[in-house]
Design a protein around this motif. Structure first.
Motif, PDB file in Angstrom:
ATOM      1  N   GLU A 191       0.910  -1.287   0.039  1.00 43.95           N
ATOM      2  CA  GLU A 191       0.102   0.017   0.030  1.00 43.95           C
ATOM      3  C   GLU A 191       0.933   1.317  -0.023  1.00 43.95           C
ATOM      4  O   GLU A 191       0.229   2.344  -0.251  1.00 43.95           O
ATOM      5  CB  GLU A 191      -0.891   0.016   1.211  1.00 43.95           C
ATOM      6  N   CYS A 192       1.972   0.946   0.247  1.00 40.35           N
ATOM      7  CA  CYS A 192       2.939   2.203   0.098  1.00 40.35           C
ATOM      8  C   CYS A 192       3.288   2.496  -1.389  1.00 40.35           C
ATOM      9  O   CYS A 192       3.425   1.788  -2.174  1.00 40.35           O
ATOM     10  CB  CYS A 192       4.340   1.767   0.452  1.00 40.35           C
ATOM     11  N   ARG A 193       2.994   3.901  -1.761  1.00 40.39           N
ATOM     12  CA  ARG A 193       3.238   4.159  -3.205  1.00 40.39           C
ATOM     13  C   ARG A 193       4.566   3.925  -3.659  1.00 40.39           C
ATOM     14  O   ARG A 193       4.734   3.952  -4.802  1.00 40.39           O
ATOM     15  CB  ARG A 193       2.549   5.500  -3.337  1.00 40.39           C
TER      16      ARG A 193
ATOM     17  N   VAL B 205       9.910   2.642  -6.992  1.00 41.28           N
ATOM     18  CA  VAL B 205      11.263   3.496  -6.491  1.00 41.28           C
ATOM     19  C   VAL B 205      11.852   2.850  -5.435  1.00 41.28           C
ATOM     20  O   VAL B 205      13.078   2.821  -5.279  1.00 41.28           O
ATOM     21  CB  VAL B 205      10.760   4.869  -6.127  1.00 41.28           C
ATOM     22  N   CYS B 206      11.034   2.046  -4.537  1.00 42.18           N
ATOM     23  CA  CYS B 206      11.708   1.399  -3.278  1.00 42.18           C
ATOM     24  C   CYS B 206      11.796  -0.007  -3.826  1.00 42.18           C
ATOM     25  O   CYS B 206      10.657  -0.686  -3.816  1.00 42.18           O
ATOM     26  CB  CYS B 206      10.810   1.699  -2.255  1.00 42.18           C
ATOM     27  N   THR B 207      12.890  -0.805  -3.718  1.00 41.37           N
ATOM     28  CA  THR B 207      13.159  -2.108  -4.173  1.00 41.37           C
ATOM     29  C   THR B 207      14.550  -2.502  -3.394  1.00 41.37           C
ATOM     30  O   THR B 207      15.225  -1.523  -2.722  1.00 41.37           O
ATOM     31  CB  THR B 207      13.398  -2.311  -5.484  1.00 41.37           C
TER      32      THR B 207
ATOM     33  N   ALA C  50       9.434  -6.270   6.549  1.00 43.48           N
ATOM     34  CA  ALA C  50       8.384  -6.637   6.086  1.00 43.48           C
ATOM     35  C   ALA C  50       8.233  -6.203   4.341  1.00 43.48           C
ATOM     36  O   ALA C  50       7.556  -7.116   3.707  1.00 43.48           O
ATOM     37  CB  ALA C  50       7.139  -6.087   6.832  1.00 43.48           C
ATOM     38  N   CYS C  51       8.878  -4.877   4.153  1.00 43.31           N
ATOM     39  CA  CYS C  51       8.879  -4.644   2.785  1.00 43.31           C
ATOM     40  C   CYS C  51       9.565  -5.373   1.908  1.00 43.31           C
ATOM     41  O   CYS C  51       9.185  -5.885   0.743  1.00 43.31           O
ATOM     42  CB  CYS C  51       9.083  -3.251   2.679  1.00 43.31           C
ATOM     43  N   ALA C  52      10.829  -5.905   2.618  1.00 40.82           N
ATOM     44  CA  ALA C  52      11.559  -6.964   1.735  1.00 40.82           C
ATOM     45  C   ALA C  52      10.721  -8.233   1.575  1.00 40.82           C
ATOM     46  O   ALA C  52      10.841  -8.938   0.639  1.00 40.82           O
ATOM     47  CB  ALA C  52      12.910  -7.144   2.384  1.00 40.82           C
TER      48      ALA C  52
HETATM   49  S1  SF4 Z   1      10.682   0.602   2.655  1.00 39.65           S
HETATM   50 FE1  SF4 Z   1       8.563   0.148   2.629  1.00 39.65          FE
HETATM   51  S2  SF4 Z   1       7.505   1.588   3.482  1.00 39.65           S
HETATM   52 FE2  SF4 Z   1       9.374   2.576   3.295  1.00 39.65          FE
HETATM   53  S3  SF4 Z   1       9.421   3.435   1.303  1.00 39.65           S
HETATM   54 FE3  SF4 Z   1       9.860   1.278   0.789  1.00 39.65          FE
HETATM   55  S4  SF4 Z   1       8.194   0.251   0.419  1.00 39.65           S
HETATM   56 FE4  SF4 Z   1       7.411   2.217   1.325  1.00 39.65          FE
END
Ligand code: SF4
Length: 361
Positions: A328-330, A335-337, A352-354
């Motif tokens: 749910e984070c845009r 851009v975030c990987t 959690a995101c990883a």
């Molecule tokens: S780490 Fe998670 S919450 Fe932070 S920008 Fe990346 S995807 Fe979004």
């Protein structure tokens, strides 16, 4: 690690039957785990997708790298930029962005930052290079604190004068108290951490049952452990809250007294800042006055910086409280990987995101 053996499938069926039974009288069930290893295991095994969707498995503040604040990274970075000083840290920490940039960026700019697998490695480096100051980044929960305490003891015994620790430790029970008190999170029960509980035992969690009436289960890390832990929690939801130990092969109610003694000998409880939460009273550890010569904050006159809102738009704070899931984070996956992380929940191998990026896209 997958929910494949017949025994796991049987447990899964029992879990889903119990969810169906419970959800005749409620909208859904929200269980939270507070351990990075559980986060990864639940994603990797496919348990989150295999259970009835009315059962939500949320990740809490259980990844030590993830709960480290921007301000703490900034303090570490400023220290690392000093001449004649080497900052020693675990690998995941080096890529976490602070408001001044990551430690990896500081290293690329010339700071002496070294990655190790244990604090003893940092002590060995200090003994090999006595003309240089070595500061170990003391990050983690009750699991890492005993090893760092033992290293401080070893440094004292060997009269090492150029080794100190920048403490950023966090304690799990105060964070659970915060979550249990915060009504917006609406948690129905906790899958409690196996590793932390091996050290502290089950007694420090009893308040969750007694004061908050929350089901609790200390759970292991195999898919069968996690499913059995969930089943025990669902049974508590039906019959009344309790504190179960599913992970009996490692956890005793009294915990590991030797490790607890090590912590108590060297550290004392202090307030700590948590990413996404802010300051929690008595939720951190600092060196006792007798051991201040090994305290980097005292040794280098550091003052604790206050946390600010991440400039990158990262929403790790909300992810860590189970208020949103990573997708749910845009920024997630765009851009975030893992190669271009914008926050610690994507940096850490237990974040959690990883976990969502790797297993649940
Ligand atoms: S780490 Fe998670 S919450 Fe932070 S920008 Fe990346 S995807 Fe979004």
């Amino acid at each position: 690690m997958k929910v494949t053996p017949d025994s796991d499938q049987r447990l899964l069926i029992l879990v889903n039957e119990q969810v169906t039974r419970l959800c005749q009288e409620r909208d859904g069930i929200r269980l939270m785990e507070v351990c990075g290893t559980h986060t990864m295991a639940i994603s990797a095994s496919g348990i989150r997708r295999a259970v009835d969707p009315r059962l939500k498995l949320l990740s809490g503040p259980g990844c030590p790298v993830c709960v480290t604040t921007d301000a703490e990274i900034d303090t570490a970075r400023q220290l690392a930029e000093r001449q004649g000083l080497a900052l020693v840290t675990f690998g995941d920490m080096i890529r976490v962005p602070g408001s001044l940039g990551s430690l990896a960026e500081a290293k690329a700019e010339g700071a002496d930052i070294r990655v190790v697998y244990s604090p003893q490695d940092g002590l060995k480096m200090a003994m090999a290079e006595p003309e240089k100051e070595f500061v170990f980044l003391g990050v983690g929960f009750e699991t890492t604190a005993p090893t760092v305490a033992a290293t401080v003891l070893a440094a004292a015994e060997r009269r090492v004068e150029n080794f100190s620790v920048l403490t950023m430790f966090k304690l799990i029970p105060p964070a659970l108290e915060f979550i249990a008190s915060a009504k917006k999170m609406k948690i129905d029960g906790f899958i409690l951490p196996g590793h932390v509980s091996t050290i502290i035992g089950s007694q420090p969690y009893e308040f969750l049952v007694e004061r908050f009436g929350l089901p609790c289960c200390i759970t292991g890390f195999e898919p069968a452990d996690i499913l059995e832990g969930i089943l025990l929690l669902l049974e508590q939801l039906e019959h009344g809250p309790g504190l179960a130990i599913q992970y009996r092969r490692s956890v005793r109610p009294e915990g590991n007294r030797v490790a607890q003694q090590l912590i108590n000998d060297i550290f004392e409880v202090t307030d700590a800042e948590w990413r996404g939460i802010g300051r929690i009273r008595n939720s951190g550890l600092k060196l006792k006055p007798d051991w201040q010569k090994f305290d980097a904050r005292v040794r280098f006159g550091l003052r604790s910086a206050r946390s600010s809102r991440p400039a990158s738009g990262c929403r790790c704070g909300e992810v860590l409280l189970g208020l949103m899931i990573p997708s749910e984070c845009r920024l997630f996956g765009r851009v975030c990987t893992p190669e271009t992380p914008k926050g610690p929940c994507m940096v850490s191998s237990e974040g959690a995101c990883a976990a969502y990026y790797r297993y649940e896209r």
